[in-house]
Scaffold this active site. Sequence first.
Site, PDB file in Angstrom:
ATOM      1  N   GLU A   1       2.590   4.261  -0.172  1.00 49.33           N
ATOM      2  CA  GLU A   1       3.695   3.163   0.102  1.00 49.33           C
ATOM      3  C   GLU A   1       2.540   1.902  -0.143  1.00 49.33           C
ATOM      4  OE1 GLU A   1       6.547   2.582   3.013  1.00 49.33           O
ATOM      5  OE2 GLU A   1       7.470   3.709   2.037  1.00 49.33           O
TER       6      GLU A   1
ATOM      7  N   GLU B   1      10.420   9.996  -0.568  1.00 49.68           N
ATOM      8  CA  GLU B   1      10.880   9.712   1.242  1.00 49.68           C
ATOM      9  C   GLU B   1      12.823   9.469   0.450  1.00 49.68           C
ATOM     10  OE1 GLU B   1       9.072   7.438   3.257  1.00 49.68           O
ATOM     11  OE2 GLU B   1       6.796   8.855   2.999  1.00 49.68           O
TER      12      GLU B   1
END
Length: 514
Positions: A194, A318
Amino acid sequence: MKKQLFAMAFVGLSYLGNAQNLVTLQADSGKVTINKHIYGHFAEHLGTCIYGGFYVGENNTKIPNKDGVRLDIVDALKKLKIPNLRWPGGCFADTYHWKDGIGPKAQRPAMVNTWWGGVTEDNSFGTHDFLNMCELLGTEPYISGNVGSGTVQELKDWTQYINLAAGTSPMSKLREQNGREKPWNVAIWGVGNEAWGCGGNMTADYYANIYRQYATFMAGADKKGLFRVASGASDADYKWTETLMKNIPHQMLEGVAIHHYSVLSWGEGQKTSATEYTDKEYFKTMQQALLMDELVTKHSEVMDKYDPKKKVALVVDEWGGWYNVENGTNPGFLFQQNTMRDAMIAGATLNIFNNHADRVRMANLAQVVNVLQAVILTKEEKMLLTPTYHVMEMYNVHQDATLLPIKVKSNDFVFEGEKLPAVSVSASKDAKGLTHISLTNVDPKNPQEITIDLKGAKYVSVSGRILTAEKLRDHNTFDNPNKIQPKAFSGATISGNQLKVKLPAFSVAVLELK
Ligand code: AHR
């Protein structure tokens, strides 16, 4: 006349109520393999996933363990056939300095886990502990490197420590001093996590450059080479994917990630309860889960522009449901229960991934133990398998099987004027020639009758298993851990080239055809 009209309307309505879901399965034209890595998991240093979950400590005499790793969890995950395990984060990965987690445990420095609850991380579970645990599990490690607060040198050293042959470098010698002669040969590495957010708040352009720099110095695994995954987009940020595909040379890029959670609001305490959700919250969660189809379709389209031969994988590293934490638990630990809603998310999402197997070649459910949509929950000595575990276990027949093309016309699951397809399906043929069809009905009230037209093969028998429950909000508890578990399914029949399936409301079934 009035009476007649009413009767006609009634016939029409009852016809609609029993409308058929139609599926066409092309049994003889599969070309794409469903990569087993779609069925991957994720273990972050977060809450009680590692400490108090997997890892109970070498000195624990109450819970059977090997080097501190719980053996009941190892057994359960082996049955699940987990193909890979991502570690040490998530957001934690970009704060993690691996050298703090090697050598004698008493001498390892502590740190604060700033992302997750501000707790002290004593580094007692480090590189050796994780990689030895992967060997015990028979799973492939997927390591996320620290790009956000680490250095190129640090990631270079980590890959050398793990991958270089004994005696060949200062890093492999350090590994040997710490008791491990043979390299672990880890192929799958994330280059940050991220990067647009907790991994450094970077722009896509900046990250693409940083990626090139970090990836240049990473040491490959013997024979296997590296499978490097670029930190990818959040949800529908197609621009991010485009920038990476355009700016990173493809010979140094094996995968591009995306993350998507089925969450209704990101505010703390403003998500839904994991067990006491309203009908509306259920519908909205399913909307978020099924959005995955659009997301992987559109990210794939962007990738196709730059990589028409589909060499670079889309890695959904994810995914899963994200709710409010259980009452009385640390909000930073993300501990949530798991009901039939989670089974619906899992069944529908895995069907989506299977059907996009040409581009989606890896995925990681968040997370494996005690965090978010976990497959295992623990409470001291007790352990339970969640409905999500059972779906992943039922679906593991698809791992490395050949995807069979299907067309699905589904009834709608309608809620307050909005609608979603009720039924999702995927199918594959395994190495033994067995065909498996997985079906999910997310409609919480209406059972579905499904007609499957079987083209290109003759089948004589069908058997299967089903996961459902009395109530949608049912879940397994430490006092009643087996309330929800798969049962034999007798709702499917074959006649000629037609398979008829009666799928109860909120259920997941996997059929085997011979
Ligand atoms: O899975 C929990 C967190 O969600 C991860 O650490 C992060 O990558 C994501 O935002």
